[in-house]
Structures are given as C-alpha cells and as structure tokens.
Motif scaffolding. Structure first.
Motif, PDB file in Angstrom:
ATOM      1  N   GLU A  37      50.132  83.445  -3.714  1.00  0.00           N
ATOM      2  CA  GLU A  37      50.213  82.060  -4.186  1.00  0.00           C
ATOM      3  C   GLU A  37      50.478  82.003  -5.692  1.00  0.00           C
ATOM      4  OE1 GLU A  37      47.590  82.071  -0.534  1.00  0.00           O
ATOM      5  OE2 GLU A  37      47.796  83.282  -2.342  1.00  0.00           O
ATOM      6  N   THR A  38      49.966  83.003  -6.409  1.00  0.00           N
ATOM      7  CA  THR A  38      50.175  83.037  -7.858  1.00  0.00           C
ATOM      8  C   THR A  38      51.654  83.169  -8.187  1.00  0.00           C
ATOM      9  OG1 THR A  38      47.999  84.066  -8.125  1.00  0.00           O
ATOM     10  CG2 THR A  38      49.526  84.234  -9.982  1.00  0.00           C
ATOM     11  N   GLN A  39      52.318  84.074  -7.510  1.00  0.00           N
ATOM     12  CA  GLN A  39      53.755  84.246  -7.721  1.00  0.00           C
ATOM     13  C   GLN A  39      54.506  82.974  -7.349  1.00  0.00           C
ATOM     14  OE1 GLN A  39      55.430  87.632  -5.708  1.00  0.00           O
ATOM     15  NE2 GLN A  39      57.534  87.075  -6.200  1.00  0.00           N
ATOM     16  N   MET A  40      54.072  82.311  -6.288  1.00  0.00           N
ATOM     17  CA  MET A  40      54.738  81.082  -5.856  1.00  0.00           C
ATOM     18  C   MET A  40      54.585  79.979  -6.892  1.00  0.00           C
ATOM     19  SD  MET A  40      53.573  81.294  -1.847  1.00  0.00           S
ATOM     20  CE  MET A  40      54.374  79.778  -1.345  1.00  0.00           C
ATOM     21  N   ILE A  41      53.413  79.886  -7.523  1.00  0.00           N
ATOM     22  CA  ILE A  41      53.237  78.888  -8.581  1.00  0.00           C
ATOM     23  C   ILE A  41      54.163  79.192  -9.747  1.00  0.00           C
ATOM     24  CG2 ILE A  41      51.628  78.028 -10.334  1.00  0.00           C
ATOM     25  CD1 ILE A  41      49.398  78.243  -8.293  1.00  0.00           C
ATOM     26  N   GLY A  42      54.247  80.470 -10.109  1.00  0.00           N
ATOM     27  CA  GLY A  42      55.158  80.857 -11.184  1.00  0.00           C
ATOM     28  C   GLY A  42      56.593  80.498 -10.882  1.00  0.00           C
ATOM     29  N   GLU A  43      56.996  80.674  -9.637  1.00  0.00           N
ATOM     30  CA  GLU A  43      58.354  80.312  -9.238  1.00  0.00           C
ATOM     31  C   GLU A  43      58.568  78.809  -9.317  1.00  0.00           C
ATOM     32  OE1 GLU A  43      58.499  81.972  -5.378  1.00  0.00           O
ATOM     33  OE2 GLU A  43      58.907  84.037  -6.065  1.00  0.00           O
ATOM     34  N   ARG A  44      57.551  78.033  -8.917  1.00  0.00           N
ATOM     35  CA  ARG A  44      57.668  76.576  -8.979  1.00  0.00           C
ATOM     36  C   ARG A  44      57.824  76.094 -10.433  1.00  0.00           C
ATOM     37  NH1 ARG A  44      57.725  77.766  -4.514  1.00  0.00           N
ATOM     38  NH2 ARG A  44      59.886  77.179  -4.848  1.00  0.00           N
ATOM     39  N   ILE A  45      57.085  76.717 -11.339  1.00  0.00           N
ATOM     40  CA  ILE A  45      57.176  76.342 -12.751  1.00  0.00           C
ATOM     41  C   ILE A  45      58.588  76.603 -13.272  1.00  0.00           C
ATOM     42  CG2 ILE A  45      56.367  76.918 -15.080  1.00  0.00           C
ATOM     43  CD1 ILE A  45      53.598  77.405 -13.886  1.00  0.00           C
ATOM     44  N   LYS A  46      59.169  77.748 -12.895  1.00  0.00           N
ATOM     45  CA  LYS A  46      60.527  78.066 -13.338  1.00  0.00           C
ATOM     46  C   LYS A  46      61.546  77.083 -12.767  1.00  0.00           C
ATOM     47  CE  LYS A  46      60.223  83.001 -14.340  1.00  0.00           C
ATOM     48  NZ  LYS A  46      60.780  84.346 -14.036  1.00  0.00           N
ATOM     49  N   ILE A  47      61.384  76.726 -11.500  1.00  0.00           N
ATOM     50  CA  ILE A  47      62.305  75.764 -10.883  1.00  0.00           C
ATOM     51  C   ILE A  47      62.257  74.433 -11.616  1.00  0.00           C
ATOM     52  CG2 ILE A  47      62.672  74.364  -8.817  1.00  0.00           C
ATOM     53  CD1 ILE A  47      61.879  76.823  -7.159  1.00  0.00           C
ATOM     54  N   ILE A  48      61.033  74.004 -11.933  1.00  0.00           N
ATOM     55  CA  ILE A  48      60.895  72.726 -12.631  1.00  0.00           C
ATOM     56  C   ILE A  48      61.530  72.788 -14.014  1.00  0.00           C
ATOM     57  CG2 ILE A  48      59.202  71.195 -13.726  1.00  0.00           C
ATOM     58  CD1 ILE A  48      57.361  71.718 -11.320  1.00  0.00           C
ATOM     59  N   ASP A  49      61.184  73.833 -14.784  1.00  0.00           N
ATOM     60  CA  ASP A  49      61.633  73.896 -16.183  1.00  0.00           C
ATOM     61  C   ASP A  49      63.105  74.264 -16.323  1.00  0.00           C
ATOM     62  OD1 ASP A  49      59.152  73.193 -17.020  1.00  0.00           O
ATOM     63  OD2 ASP A  49      58.549  75.156 -17.769  1.00  0.00           O
ATOM     64  N   GLU A  50      63.610  75.126 -15.423  1.00  0.00           N
ATOM     65  CA  GLU A  50      64.969  75.646 -15.600  1.00  0.00           C
ATOM     66  C   GLU A  50      66.019  74.907 -14.779  1.00  0.00           C
ATOM     67  OE1 GLU A  50      64.853  79.829 -14.856  1.00  0.00           O
ATOM     68  OE2 GLU A  50      63.262  80.200 -16.338  1.00  0.00           O
ATOM     69  N   GLN A  51      65.585  74.165 -13.731  1.00  0.00           N
ATOM     70  CA  GLN A  51      66.555  73.478 -12.891  1.00  0.00           C
ATOM     71  C   GLN A  51      66.369  71.964 -12.895  1.00  0.00           C
ATOM     72  OE1 GLN A  51      66.756  75.143  -8.902  1.00  0.00           O
ATOM     73  NE2 GLN A  51      66.408  77.222  -9.655  1.00  0.00           N
ATOM     74  N   LEU A  52      65.151  71.513 -12.590  1.00  0.00           N
ATOM     75  CA  LEU A  52      64.953  70.083 -12.374  1.00  0.00           C
ATOM     76  C   LEU A  52      64.887  69.286 -13.670  1.00  0.00           C
ATOM     77  CD1 LEU A  52      62.428  70.280  -9.392  1.00  0.00           C
ATOM     78  CD2 LEU A  52      64.925  70.112  -9.355  1.00  0.00           C
ATOM     79  N   LEU A  53      64.195  69.812 -14.681  1.00  0.00           N
ATOM     80  CA  LEU A  53      64.157  69.088 -15.959  1.00  0.00           C
ATOM     81  C   LEU A  53      65.543  68.965 -16.586  1.00  0.00           C
ATOM     82  CD1 LEU A  53      60.834  70.285 -17.635  1.00  0.00           C
ATOM     83  CD2 LEU A  53      61.333  68.075 -16.600  1.00  0.00           C
ATOM     84  N   PRO A  54      66.369  70.034 -16.588  1.00  0.00           N
ATOM     85  CA  PRO A  54      67.739  69.850 -17.086  1.00  0.00           C
ATOM     86  C   PRO A  54      68.526  68.822 -16.289  1.00  0.00           C
ATOM     87  CG  PRO A  54      67.178  72.180 -17.069  1.00  0.00           C
ATOM     88  CD  PRO A  54      66.067  71.471 -16.362  1.00  0.00           C
ATOM     89  N   MET A  55      68.275  68.756 -14.976  1.00  0.00           N
ATOM     90  CA  MET A  55      68.953  67.746 -14.151  1.00  0.00           C
ATOM     91  C   MET A  55      68.573  66.343 -14.612  1.00  0.00           C
ATOM     92  SD  MET A  55      68.545  66.999 -10.062  1.00  0.00           S
ATOM     93  CE  MET A  55      68.975  68.676  -9.605  1.00  0.00           C
ATOM     94  N   MET A  56      67.291  66.130 -14.880  1.00  0.00           N
ATOM     95  CA  MET A  56      66.850  64.828 -15.357  1.00  0.00           C
ATOM     96  C   MET A  56      67.385  64.546 -16.755  1.00  0.00           C
ATOM     97  SD  MET A  56      62.880  64.838 -14.106  1.00  0.00           S
ATOM     98  CE  MET A  56      62.550  63.328 -14.997  1.00  0.00           C
TER      99      MET A  56
END
Length: 458
Positions: A236-255
C-alpha cells in the motif's frame, strides 16, 4: 543476506583456494597459527591508539575476549585443508559482521585493522627467508583471503545495520506518535487540507501560476520522509507513492493548462485519487504495520521488536552520562497451571492485568516490554546496583501482594520470578540480555518468587 551474494562469495573463495599452491597454503596456515597472538596484539595496539576505536574497545572484558577471538578467527580463516568447511567459515564472517553492526563499530575501523595485519604479516614473511616468488604468493594469498572475508562481513554488516537503522527510526516515530489512531486522523486531515487548498486556489485563481503539489504539502512531506520509511514493507505504501506522482506529474499539469472541462476532469480525478490514498492510508494504519508492530497485541506493551533500539540508546546514554541502567526480566510462576485450570482466556486476562500493574508501578522513564508468553522485561533507567535491586524486590513483592482476578471476578494470586542485570559498560546489548536471562533462570531454579541478580562484574 541473499543466497545470490553468498553463492558468489563461495565461488570466489573456492577459486582463490584453487588458484593458490599447496605450499603457500600450508606455509600461511603454519605462520598464522604460530604468530596468531602477535598478530592480534599488533592489531589491537594500533586500533586502541585512535579515539574512534577506543570508544568500542574500552571495556576490559571486550578487549580480553576480542583478543582471543581474533586469534581464533585468523587460525580458522587460514586452516585450509582437506576438511576445510568453507560454508562454516563464511557463516562465521556473517556472524562477526552482524555483531559489528549491532554494537555499531564503523567498517573503516575494521578495514584499518586489516591493513595493519597485512603489513605485519609481510614483515613475518620477510623473516622466513623465502624465495621472492613464494613470499609474494603467500602475501597475496593472505591479503586476498582477508579481503574476501571482510567483504562477506561487509555484506552482513550493511544488511544488519540498515535493518537496525530502520528499526531505530520506526521506534523514534513510534515514541512520537504513540497513539496511532491520532496520527492516522492527523494525516487524513492534512490530506484533506491540501485538497481543500487545491480547490480554493484553482477556483479563485490565487495560485500565481502554480497549483500546490501534494508532495510538498504537510501530508506529502510526512509520507515521503516518515511514512514511506516506516511502512516500506507494505504494498500500500508503494501505491500511495504512485498516486502522489500521478497527481503531481499528470493531473495537476492538466488542471494548470486547462481552465475548461478538461481541467475540471483533472480535478475530479484528483478527488478520486485522494479518496484512494485515504483508503490505503487507513489500511496501512489498521494492519500489523511497522509502527503497530511495536506494541504487543494483547497487552499493548512494547514488544521485543524495539528492544534493540531501546538498549542501544540506553547504552549510548550511559556512556555519555557515565550513568547505569538495568534490565529486570520477570516470568509469572506456574502460569501453565493458570491456563490449564482456568483456560487461556483467563490466562490472557491475567497477562493484561499484570501489564497494567507493571506500567502503573514503573517510572515514566522506564520501558516495559512483553517479550512473549508470560515473560516481561523492564528497562530501569538511571539506576545503580543498590536502588535497582530495591526496585526489583519491591516489584516482586507488590505482585505477590496484589489481588488479581479471573474473568468471572474470582480473586487469584500470582507471583513472579525475576532476574536483574546491571549494565557494566559492555557495548553489545546481547551480552546484557544473556546475563539477565541467566539470572532469571537461576531465580526459577532456586525456588521461584524471588529475584536473582547479575551485578556489574565482568
């Protein structure tokens, strides 16, 4: 240590032996055996002249034992013959490396000592009046054997040291966040605060060109610097880290790039990701995680997981402050009869009551552990021989006088046998544990409901 590493070292060691002449092997074996005491003396004479080594080797008992151990180590290392047990020799290097890591002897000290050994052995070879070719071959074999042995020690040292360091860090976190449910809610609140901040900045346009990164938020900093380390063994720890990267590197730039439906879609996906993170975070905290693993499930006392961290810290404190501490190990007398007569539920009930009793009758600075079964241990901080024995006797006597109860309310009396050992300067906590175990064994052997003491003698 992994099997791959061990197999590689075995293969290298076998090649080293196979590539050395029988004459050279025999000569080194005889020379090391003949001069083992001189080699060990030379090693420690040079080692003790440096401040960084004297910290670890100042205890007389350590110096006495290590001198003999080094002699035997050298003899074993070079006793290469028909019955040479290479796997046992490698296991010995692993054991030595683990001990060095446990008492935190820096590897550079060991490497320095190895360099002195090589220099001294070269002088011994010169006195043997060998041919230059044989002398060089023998010195090369001696050096290569030491190098490969130290390499194996280094592997064991690194893995053990890393494991102990993680445990120390987890203990530090544990001591700060003793109430995990509070910490969990705190981090969930921090995540929610970041989400609310993001929505406000996005809708109001306060961001000055940048939306707030999750990794830079209070939650992100906690997770990256503390949480991911403490919970690193959980998927689960690795999964949280992946979610943080998705948010910061993909979704925030999209917004950031789109103020239309595409941007709102990114915001919607971020909310879904944060829900996922909250779910994973909750799962981590509720499972038997690294932090939760520090408490015994039944009694909520510290378990033996953190005993090395506590003892290493107390040893360091005792050295720096020239103080003492003690271990008080206790076993409930005839506890099996309680389980056999009243059932295991009653036994668990007794263990829970005794745990609360020990906590309530210990100082706030002491550490109370349940080591397993009916065995408990208290680390008594800042004590001396006299008051430690007084504390131990008072604790034993209070338990004997206390009225415990069975699940139905019926009263029951229990007693404990106890062993007490005072810290005497030895840097390896395992030495202290062996002494207190022996004292507890003596207390049970000599009649139970008593305290036996291993004082601070060598």
């Amino acid at each position: 240590m992994s099997d791959t590493i061990e197999n590689t070292v075995i293969n290298d060691w076998e090649q080293l032996i196979a590539g050395t002449t029988a004459t050279c092997i025999q000569h080194n074996r005889e020379l090391v055996s003949k001069h083992s005491q001189a080699l060990a003396t030379h090693f420690y004479e040079h080692m003790l002249t440096t401040d960084d080594a004297s910290v670890f080797l100042s205890h007389n008992q350590v110096k006495t034992r290590l001198h003999g151990s080094l002699q035997q180590w050298l003899i074993t290392l070079f006793d290469i013959g028909e019955h040479y047990d290479l796997e046992a020799t490698i296991a010995l290097q692993v054991q030595v490396g683990e001990i060095h890591a446990r008492i935190k002897i820096p590897m550079h000290i060991v490497l320095r000592g190895t360099r002195y050994l090589k220099q001294f052995f070269a002088r011994l070879l010169q006195q043997e009046k060998l041919s230059p070719q044989l002398q060089n071959a023998c010195l090369q074999h001696f050096s290569d054997t030491l190098d490969i042995a130290i390499e194996m020690m280094g592997y064991a040292y690194a893995s053990t040291y890393d494991r102990n360091t993680r445990s120390d860090e987890v203990y530090r976190l544990f001591s700060i966040t003793q109430n995990l449910s509070t910490e969990r809610e705190k981090q969930k609140g921090a995540l929610l605060s970041w989400e609310n901040r993001l929505m406000f900045v996005y809708t109001v346009g306060e961001q000055e060109g940048q939306l707030p990164l999750l990794a830079a938020s209070d939650f992100g900093l906690w997770f990256i610097h503390k949480g991911s380390h403490a919970f690193e063994d959980y998927p689960e720890t690795q999964m949280i880290g992946e979610r943080i990267k998705i948010i910061d590197e993909q979704l925030l730039p999209m917004m950031q790039q789109h103020q239309d439906a595409t941007g709102l879609q990114g915001l919607h996906r971020i909310r879904e990701e944060t829900k996922r993170i909250k779910f994973l975070l909750n799962d981590i905290f509720t499972k038997s995680s690294e932090l939760e693993g520090g408490r015994d499930v039944l009694t909520k006392l510290l378990n033996r997981k953190f005993l090395p961290s506590v003892l290493n810290r107390e040893i360091a404190h005792a050295r720096n402050s020239r103080s003492q501490f003690a271990l008080l190990s206790m076993d409930i007398d005839y506890f099996k009869e309680v389980n056999d007569t009243h059932g295991h539920e009653a036994g668990d009930f007794i263990l829970q009551q005794l745990s609360s009793f020990l906590l309530n009758n210990s100082r706030s600075g002491d550490f109370v552990f349940r080591l397993g079964g009916e065995e408990f241990m208290i680390v008594l901080v800042d004590v001396n021989d006299d008051n430690a024995q007084l504390v131990a006797e008072n604790m034993r006597n209070k338990v004997a006088m206390e009225q415990f109860s069975l699940p139905g309310g019926q009263p029951i009396h229990i007693t404990v046998s106890a062993g007490l050992a005072l810290f005497n300067g030895h840097p390896d906590y395992q030495y202290l544990l062996r002494r207190v175990d022996k004292a507890l064994y003596d207390a049970k052997r000599l009649g139970r409901n008593r305290v036996e003491v291993s004082l601070s003698q060598n």
